[in-house]
Write a protein that holds these residues in place. Sequence first.
Motif, PDB file in Angstrom:
ATOM      1  N   VAL A   8      16.739  27.198  24.911  1.00  0.00           N
ATOM      2  CA  VAL A   8      15.627  26.280  25.128  1.00  0.00           C
ATOM      3  C   VAL A   8      14.456  27.113  25.649  1.00  0.00           C
ATOM      4  N   TYR A   9      13.540  27.458  24.760  1.00  0.00           N
ATOM      5  CA  TYR A   9      12.414  28.320  25.117  1.00  0.00           C
ATOM      6  C   TYR A   9      11.356  27.549  25.908  1.00  0.00           C
ATOM      7  N   GLU A  10      10.777  28.259  26.883  1.00  0.00           N
ATOM      8  CA  GLU A  10       9.679  27.704  27.668  1.00  0.00           C
ATOM      9  C   GLU A  10       8.916  28.851  28.309  1.00  0.00           C
ATOM     10  N   ASN A  11       7.674  28.585  28.715  1.00  0.00           N
ATOM     11  CA  ASN A  11       6.899  29.558  29.463  1.00  0.00           C
ATOM     12  C   ASN A  11       7.229  29.428  30.943  1.00  0.00           C
ATOM     13  N   PHE A  12       7.540  30.538  31.602  1.00  0.00           N
ATOM     14  CA  PHE A  12       7.838  30.503  33.033  1.00  0.00           C
ATOM     15  C   PHE A  12       7.502  31.852  33.652  1.00  0.00           C
ATOM     16  N   ILE A  70       4.191  35.706  33.257  1.00  0.00           N
ATOM     17  CA  ILE A  70       4.604  34.624  32.357  1.00  0.00           C
ATOM     18  C   ILE A  70       5.259  35.199  31.100  1.00  0.00           C
ATOM     19  N   ILE A  71       6.466  34.741  30.808  1.00  0.00           N
ATOM     20  CA  ILE A  71       7.143  35.114  29.563  1.00  0.00           C
ATOM     21  C   ILE A  71       7.649  33.843  28.880  1.00  0.00           C
ATOM     22  N   TYR A  72       7.998  33.977  27.604  1.00  0.00           N
ATOM     23  CA  TYR A  72       8.475  32.842  26.798  1.00  0.00           C
ATOM     24  C   TYR A  72       9.926  33.106  26.426  1.00  0.00           C
ATOM     25  N   ALA A  73      10.860  32.396  27.081  1.00  0.00           N
ATOM     26  CA  ALA A  73      12.296  32.616  26.849  1.00  0.00           C
ATOM     27  C   ALA A  73      13.064  31.418  27.391  1.00  0.00           C
ATOM     28  N   ASP A  74      14.379  31.495  27.342  1.00  0.00           N
ATOM     29  CA  ASP A  74      15.231  30.463  27.929  1.00  0.00           C
ATOM     30  C   ASP A  74      15.448  30.813  29.401  1.00  0.00           C
ATOM     31  N   LYS A  75      14.848  30.068  30.275  1.00  0.00           N
ATOM     32  CA  LYS A  75      14.853  30.386  31.701  1.00  0.00           C
ATOM     33  C   LYS A  75      16.269  30.388  32.283  1.00  0.00           C
ATOM     34  N   ILE A  76      17.065  29.387  31.934  1.00  0.00           N
ATOM     35  CA  ILE A  76      18.410  29.268  32.493  1.00  0.00           C
ATOM     36  C   ILE A  76      19.286  30.437  32.055  1.00  0.00           C
ATOM     37  N   GLN A  77      19.226  30.779  30.765  1.00  0.00           N
ATOM     38  CA  GLN A  77      20.066  31.861  30.258  1.00  0.00           C
ATOM     39  C   GLN A  77      19.623  33.228  30.786  1.00  0.00           C
ATOM     40  N   ILE A  78      18.323  33.447  30.885  1.00  0.00           N
ATOM     41  CA  ILE A  78      17.827  34.712  31.416  1.00  0.00           C
ATOM     42  C   ILE A  78      18.193  34.842  32.894  1.00  0.00           C
ATOM     43  N   LYS A  79      18.161  33.736  33.615  1.00  0.00           N
ATOM     44  CA  LYS A  79      18.591  33.782  35.019  1.00  0.00           C
ATOM     45  C   LYS A  79      20.062  34.169  35.097  1.00  0.00           C
ATOM     46  N   ARG A  80      20.874  33.659  34.183  1.00  0.00           N
ATOM     47  CA  ARG A  80      22.302  33.991  34.181  1.00  0.00           C
ATOM     48  C   ARG A  80      22.491  35.501  33.979  1.00  0.00           C
ATOM     49  N   VAL A  81      21.711  36.092  33.092  1.00  0.00           N
ATOM     50  CA  VAL A  81      21.803  37.535  32.860  1.00  0.00           C
ATOM     51  C   VAL A  81      21.390  38.309  34.109  1.00  0.00           C
ATOM     52  N   ILE A  82      20.267  37.920  34.703  1.00  0.00           N
ATOM     53  CA  ILE A  82      19.763  38.616  35.890  1.00  0.00           C
ATOM     54  C   ILE A  82      20.760  38.520  37.039  1.00  0.00           C
ATOM     55  N   MET A  83      21.333  37.339  37.240  1.00  0.00           N
ATOM     56  CA  MET A  83      22.316  37.165  38.314  1.00  0.00           C
ATOM     57  C   MET A  83      23.551  38.023  38.062  1.00  0.00           C
ATOM     58  N   ASN A  84      23.983  38.114  36.809  1.00  0.00           N
ATOM     59  CA  ASN A  84      25.136  38.954  36.474  1.00  0.00           C
ATOM     60  C   ASN A  84      24.861  40.423  36.791  1.00  0.00           C
ATOM     61  N   LEU A  85      23.667  40.887  36.433  1.00  0.00           N
ATOM     62  CA  LEU A  85      23.332  42.296  36.645  1.00  0.00           C
ATOM     63  C   LEU A  85      23.150  42.612  38.128  1.00  0.00           C
ATOM     64  N   THR A 109       7.183  33.606  19.129  1.00  0.00           N
ATOM     65  CA  THR A 109       7.139  34.038  17.739  1.00  0.00           C
ATOM     66  C   THR A 109       7.626  32.914  16.845  1.00  0.00           C
ATOM     67  N   GLU A 110       7.487  33.105  15.524  1.00  0.00           N
ATOM     68  CA  GLU A 110       7.911  32.070  14.573  1.00  0.00           C
ATOM     69  C   GLU A 110       9.413  31.858  14.625  1.00  0.00           C
ATOM     70  N   THR A 111      10.180  32.937  14.861  1.00  0.00           N
ATOM     71  CA  THR A 111      11.640  32.812  14.884  1.00  0.00           C
ATOM     72  C   THR A 111      12.104  31.953  16.050  1.00  0.00           C
ATOM     73  N   ASP A 112      11.337  31.914  17.134  1.00  0.00           N
ATOM     74  CA  ASP A 112      11.711  31.089  18.276  1.00  0.00           C
ATOM     75  C   ASP A 112      11.690  29.615  17.925  1.00  0.00           C
ATOM     76  N   THR A 113      10.671  29.180  17.185  1.00  0.00           N
ATOM     77  CA  THR A 113      10.558  27.770  16.836  1.00  0.00           C
ATOM     78  C   THR A 113      11.577  27.366  15.792  1.00  0.00           C
ATOM     79  N   LYS A 114      12.066  28.337  15.005  1.00  0.00           N
ATOM     80  CA  LYS A 114      13.048  28.024  13.976  1.00  0.00           C
ATOM     81  C   LYS A 114      14.481  28.174  14.465  1.00  0.00           C
ATOM     82  N   HIS A 115      14.645  28.581  15.718  1.00  0.00           N
ATOM     83  CA  HIS A 115      15.988  28.840  16.257  1.00  0.00           C
ATOM     84  C   HIS A 115      16.738  27.540  16.444  1.00  0.00           C
TER      85      HIS A 115
END
Length: 315
Positions: free
Chosen positions: A149-153, A188-203, A302-308
């Motif tokens: 779920v992409y969003e700006n955060f 500000i970046i455009y990504a899935d906030k919840i999933q990126i947080k999961r990666v950061i917490m793991n690392l 990017t265009e691939t984000d909206t088509k995901h």
Amino acid sequence: MMDFLKKNLYETLKDCIFCLCLLFLCYNPYAGFSNRQCEIIIFCSFVLYLMIPRFLNCSSEYSLLNIFDIDKASEQKDAFVATLCHDLKTPTISQIAGLQILLDGTFGTLNSEQKSLVSGILDSCKYMKSLVFTILETYKVNAGALNLVYENFDITELVLQCREEVQSLAKEAMLDIQICTNDMKTGIIYADKIQIKRVIMNLIANALNYADKNTLININLANDKGFFRFYIENSGSPIPDKVLKQLFKKYTSFSTKYAKIGIGLGLYLSKRIINAHNGSIKAESLDDMKNVFSFYIPSLKTETDTKHTCKKVTF
């Protein structure tokens, strides 16, 4: 398609052997052989005609049966693990909420011994919750159900929040976490906030678990030219090359070597999440007793984000 090709292969071989036998009989290529030798040649030819197609057929069916059994067993295992973790999720969350109420003094003030006991149980429940959600997310990823779920955060705020959540663990291990944002053109970046947080917490958790006591953990953030990079470095024992090559594989855990608990899914899940963002993740062990984990992802829409699109599974 593969079954069709296999079937045609042994049917063709069967016909070829039969035709060869007929040719041998009709054109008498055995003129220079004795009757006994001719009988042996003809007998062997018909044995080949009868046995080879049957052998190929049985071998094919046996292989297909094995593949079916393995796939079925794997599906049953994944379904069992996912169901078990789903059933553990709700009571674990309830336990965390109840223990937190006790610590807050809602039902009366606790003495220092009681607080210490409840805090220890609370930390164990939080760890259990983390394991349960990691297993569930891994199952969803393997089932093709990772729904980004992409969003700006603001990624800087997210990293600061992650540091705050692990601050007690860092303090207990006598570690300090330092964050550098000098290379951030924008937060500000455009990504899935919840999933990126999961990666950061793991690392971050990985860096805390394997860092030497009384050392500094450095986190460096960079966001430039459409890419965000996360870089975390700790001081600890060097990681052998053969271990580095296996770190991001499923169920690979070397925590037992360091007398720690691990299921080998955190880094595997992190890699799948970063790959789903069209990024890359890697681990390095430097000569100066520094171990580095980093990832980068596109930070602009990017265009691939909206088509995901992905299948969606709800637990």
